[in-house]
Design a protein around this motif. Sequence first.
Motif, PDB file in Angstrom:
ATOM      1  N   THR A   1       0.929  -1.253   0.161  1.00  0.00           N
ATOM      2  CA  THR A   1      -0.052  -0.003  -0.019  1.00  0.00           C
ATOM      3  C   THR A   1       0.787   1.359   0.016  1.00  0.00           C
ATOM      4  OG1 THR A   1      -1.705  -1.094   1.040  1.00  0.00           O
ATOM      5  CG2 THR A   1      -1.791   1.300   1.150  1.00  0.00           C
ATOM      6  N   THR A   2       2.114   1.080   0.699  1.00  0.00           N
ATOM      7  CA  THR A   2       3.021   2.365   0.668  1.00  0.00           C
ATOM      8  C   THR A   2       3.384   2.826  -0.580  1.00  0.00           C
ATOM      9  OG1 THR A   2       3.592   2.083   2.952  1.00  0.00           O
ATOM     10  CG2 THR A   2       5.149   3.251   1.327  1.00  0.00           C
ATOM     11  N   LEU A   3       3.710   1.571  -1.524  1.00  0.00           N
ATOM     12  CA  LEU A   3       4.219   1.722  -2.951  1.00  0.00           C
ATOM     13  C   LEU A   3       3.005   2.311  -3.758  1.00  0.00           C
ATOM     14  CD1 LEU A   3       6.240   1.454  -4.975  1.00  0.00           C
ATOM     15  CD2 LEU A   3       5.781  -1.001  -5.235  1.00  0.00           C
ATOM     16  N   ILE A   4       1.857   1.806  -3.530  1.00  0.00           N
ATOM     17  CA  ILE A   4       0.534   2.238  -4.359  1.00  0.00           C
ATOM     18  C   ILE A   4       0.649   3.916  -4.128  1.00  0.00           C
ATOM     19  CG2 ILE A   4      -1.798   2.324  -4.664  1.00  0.00           C
ATOM     20  CD1 ILE A   4      -0.409   0.099  -6.213  1.00  0.00           C
ATOM     21  N   SER A   5       0.610   4.287  -2.805  1.00  0.00           N
ATOM     22  CA  SER A   5       0.587   5.726  -2.373  1.00  0.00           C
ATOM     23  C   SER A   5       1.797   6.544  -3.225  1.00  0.00           C
ATOM     24  CB  SER A   5       0.465   5.702  -0.974  1.00  0.00           C
ATOM     25  OG  SER A   5      -0.467   4.731  -0.385  1.00  0.00           O
ATOM     26  N   ILE A   6       2.628   6.023  -3.208  1.00  0.00           N
ATOM     27  CA  ILE A   6       3.726   6.699  -3.752  1.00  0.00           C
ATOM     28  C   ILE A   6       3.420   6.819  -5.354  1.00  0.00           C
ATOM     29  CG2 ILE A   6       6.169   6.883  -4.320  1.00  0.00           C
ATOM     30  CD1 ILE A   6       6.692   5.505  -1.876  1.00  0.00           C
ATOM     31  N   LEU A   7       3.111   5.774  -5.917  1.00  0.00           N
ATOM     32  CA  LEU A   7       3.040   5.820  -7.299  1.00  0.00           C
ATOM     33  C   LEU A   7       1.535   6.764  -7.867  1.00  0.00           C
ATOM     34  CD1 LEU A   7       3.758   2.205  -8.438  1.00  0.00           C
ATOM     35  CD2 LEU A   7       5.157   4.066  -8.551  1.00  0.00           C
ATOM     36  N   SER A   8       0.476   6.701  -6.989  1.00  0.00           N
ATOM     37  CA  SER A   8      -0.315   7.515  -7.083  1.00  0.00           C
ATOM     38  C   SER A   8      -0.391   8.917  -6.596  1.00  0.00           C
ATOM     39  CB  SER A   8      -1.858   6.748  -6.526  1.00  0.00           C
ATOM     40  OG  SER A   8      -1.736   6.814  -5.185  1.00  0.00           O
ATOM     41  N   THR A   9       0.721   9.345  -6.178  1.00  0.00           N
ATOM     42  CA  THR A   9       1.038  10.683  -5.885  1.00  0.00           C
ATOM     43  C   THR A   9       0.614  11.074  -4.372  1.00  0.00           C
ATOM     44  OG1 THR A   9      -0.563  12.087  -6.794  1.00  0.00           O
ATOM     45  CG2 THR A   9       1.263  11.393  -8.271  1.00  0.00           C
ATOM     46  N   LEU A  10      -0.100  10.299  -3.536  1.00  0.00           N
ATOM     47  CA  LEU A  10      -0.303  10.531  -2.341  1.00  0.00           C
ATOM     48  C   LEU A  10       0.669  10.453  -1.314  1.00  0.00           C
ATOM     49  CD1 LEU A  10      -3.688   8.297  -2.307  1.00  0.00           C
ATOM     50  CD2 LEU A  10      -3.463  10.652  -2.782  1.00  0.00           C
ATOM     51  N   LEU A  11       1.776  10.156  -1.559  1.00  0.00           N
ATOM     52  CA  LEU A  11       2.941  10.053  -0.728  1.00  0.00           C
ATOM     53  C   LEU A  11       4.260  10.475  -1.437  1.00  0.00           C
ATOM     54  CD1 LEU A  11       3.533   9.428   2.456  1.00  0.00           C
ATOM     55  CD2 LEU A  11       3.822   6.881   1.450  1.00  0.00           C
TER      56      LEU A  11
END
Length: 256
Positions: A45-55
């Motif tokens: 989920t951390t990786l998805i958050s980074i790729l979706s610009t949320l993190l």
Amino acid sequence: MTAPAIAVAGIEKSFGDLSVLRGVDFDVSPGTIFALLGSNGAGKTTLISILSTLLRMDAGTARITDADVTADPAAVRQAISLTGQFAAVDEVLTGRENLVLVARLRHVRSPSAVADRLLARFSLTEAGSRRAGTYSGGMRRRLDIAMSLIGDPPVVFLDEPTTGLDPQARNEVWDAIRDLAAGGTTVLLTTQYLDEAEQLADRIAILHEGRIIQNGTLDELRALLPPAKVEYVEKQPTLEEVFLTLVGTTPNGEER
């Protein structure tokens, strides 16, 4: 060669003293399903958050349809859609009203026509006039995915999309995901369910302790183990097969 729809190189992310991602690398080809497999806490989920610009990442690079996640987040958001672990539908609105609302928020032309097309695509036309709060888990998740497709994003992130669903609802969602890829959409799917990755993915990456430890097709991953021995054993039906047979569907979600 076709440029990857998603290109990730050396992504690192820590929260205080806790290192979650420790140099993640992978590419995803356009129009394919890429499964990111890992246990709870692996960093999916951390990786998805980074790729979706949320993190924001601490180090590394990522590109989505050739837009840099860090340097051009607005372009990345235009190219993606994200469906989280829980369906983000308004249960007071009908299924059709949910779709029309999102279409208007995204300034899509002919919101009503877009809603009707997506209801038909996800086999929700008959339920379109009902409140989403009356939907089953599988119907709600299909509506959620339909909402995420408004605006025709070329890349869709699905973060554990079948968490908490019963076997029948899970098969409905699997069919919807297959249809996405068949239509040319690139799907990055995170899951902790081995059978989900096995059923859906063109390629599978195993994320463990913040790193990709293997990445390949199912056959390539199977080849890492010794060849299977041929043994003749009596195969008993699984509980899932019993359940789906009794409720009148096959393991692929088809009615008998």
